[in-house]
Design a protein around this motif. Structure first.
Motif, PDB file in Angstrom:
ATOM      1  N   THR A   2       0.909  -1.074  -0.066  1.00 36.70           N
ATOM      2  CA  THR A   2       0.047   0.065  -0.076  1.00 36.70           C
ATOM      3  C   THR A   2       0.925   1.276  -0.164  1.00 36.70           C
ATOM      4  O   THR A   2       1.964   1.577   0.762  1.00 36.70           O
ATOM      5  N   TRP A  20       0.760  -3.995  -8.237  1.00 32.92           N
ATOM      6  CA  TRP A  20      -0.334  -5.043  -8.155  1.00 32.92           C
ATOM      7  C   TRP A  20      -0.572  -5.399  -6.849  1.00 32.92           C
ATOM      8  O   TRP A  20       0.226  -5.241  -6.019  1.00 32.92           O
ATOM      9  N   THR A  21      -1.884  -5.673  -6.655  1.00 34.86           N
ATOM     10  CA  THR A  21      -2.306  -6.041  -5.338  1.00 34.86           C
ATOM     11  C   THR A  21      -1.713  -7.731  -5.121  1.00 34.86           C
ATOM     12  O   THR A  21      -1.149  -8.361  -6.081  1.00 34.86           O
ATOM     13  N   ASP A  22      -2.167  -8.222  -4.047  1.00 39.04           N
ATOM     14  CA  ASP A  22      -1.610  -9.590  -3.837  1.00 39.04           C
ATOM     15  C   ASP A  22      -2.874 -10.460  -4.580  1.00 39.04           C
ATOM     16  O   ASP A  22      -4.115  -9.897  -5.038  1.00 39.04           O
ATOM     17  N   TRP A  23      -2.650 -11.834  -4.633  1.00 38.14           N
ATOM     18  CA  TRP A  23      -3.528 -12.606  -5.624  1.00 38.14           C
ATOM     19  C   TRP A  23      -4.492 -12.986  -4.451  1.00 38.14           C
ATOM     20  O   TRP A  23      -4.647 -13.152  -3.113  1.00 38.14           O
ATOM     21  N   LEU A  24      -5.855 -13.188  -4.982  1.00 34.03           N
ATOM     22  CA  LEU A  24      -7.309 -13.655  -4.389  1.00 34.03           C
ATOM     23  C   LEU A  24      -7.771 -14.751  -5.061  1.00 34.03           C
ATOM     24  O   LEU A  24      -8.109 -14.462  -6.407  1.00 34.03           O
ATOM     25  N   PHE A  74      -9.537  -4.331  -3.689  1.00 30.59           N
ATOM     26  CA  PHE A  74      -8.192  -4.427  -4.154  1.00 30.59           C
ATOM     27  C   PHE A  74      -7.380  -3.050  -4.116  1.00 30.59           C
ATOM     28  O   PHE A  74      -6.543  -2.658  -3.874  1.00 30.59           O
ATOM     29  N   GLU A  77      -5.855  -2.225  -0.848  1.00 27.41           N
ATOM     30  CA  GLU A  77      -4.380  -2.694  -0.878  1.00 27.41           C
ATOM     31  C   GLU A  77      -3.529  -1.666  -1.631  1.00 27.41           C
ATOM     32  O   GLU A  77      -2.343  -1.812  -1.429  1.00 27.41           O
ATOM     33  N   ARG A 106      -7.114 -17.522  -9.407  1.00 21.81           N
ATOM     34  CA  ARG A 106      -6.627 -16.268  -8.538  1.00 21.81           C
ATOM     35  C   ARG A 106      -6.672 -15.285  -9.329  1.00 21.81           C
ATOM     36  O   ARG A 106      -6.016 -15.368 -10.645  1.00 21.81           O
ATOM     37  N   ARG A 108      -5.994 -10.678  -9.352  1.00 24.78           N
ATOM     38  CA  ARG A 108      -5.167  -9.539  -8.641  1.00 24.78           C
ATOM     39  C   ARG A 108      -5.484  -8.242  -9.699  1.00 24.78           C
ATOM     40  O   ARG A 108      -5.920  -8.511 -10.836  1.00 24.78           O
ATOM     41  N   GLU A 134      -4.437 -15.323 -12.665  1.00 25.61           N
ATOM     42  CA  GLU A 134      -3.292 -15.925 -12.740  1.00 25.61           C
ATOM     43  C   GLU A 134      -2.949 -16.897 -13.835  1.00 25.61           C
ATOM     44  O   GLU A 134      -4.092 -17.814 -14.016  1.00 25.61           O
TER      45      GLU A 134
END
Length: 151
Positions: A2, A20-24, A74, A77, A106, A108, A134
């Protein structure tokens, strides 16, 4: 990671890629909860057996609007702004659902601040957002979001 910036520095963000954010992971539970929330229980989303047997996607997929709604999660983040009293998701200028998101995939998001505009009592950020899958060759969602920050 962030980026935290002071309110007065918002104009300096124009053109900045926030990364980029983390994967979800998109779970069937999340898809089912969204289906309940919006009353859209189409079988390609909520019936894994039928979706696997009959859909062109080889299994259940998330609603396009579920994928889009994750931009709000997102976004937090990627950017936090100190010294604001109110943060508002002001809307969208353009949205495209490019690729379906299969349950179990996943995703992001990347965000680039395309424009910062001064408005009465604050600033509006125009943000180009890309939600990717992903291992995918095309994004799930591309959208231009509008966010307002008031001091």
């Amino acid at each position: 990671m962030t980026a935290t910036v002071p309110y007065a520095s918002l104009p300096d963000l124009q053109g900045r890629d926030l990364g980029w954010t983390d994967w979800l992971e998109i779970t069937q539970d999340r898809v089912n909860l969204f289906a309940d929330a919006v009353d859209d229980h189409q079988w390609i989303h909520t019936d894994p057996e039928r979706a696997t047997a009959e859909s062109p996607f080889g299994g259940p997929i998330a609603h396009g609007f579920l994928s889009l709604s994750l931009a709000t999660r997102f976004w937090t983040e990627l950017l936090d702004v100190d010294g604001v009293t109110t943060k508002v998701n002001y809307g969208l200028d353009k949205v495209r659902f490019i690729s379906p998101v299969k349950v179990g995939a996943r995703v992001r998001m990347n965000a680039v601040i395309a424009e910062v505009t001064e408005i009465a009592g604050g600033f509006q950020l125009t943000v180009d957002q890309t939600i990717e899958i992903e291992g995918g060759t095309k994004p799930a969602v591309v959208a231009r979001g509008l966010y307002r920050f008031y001091a």
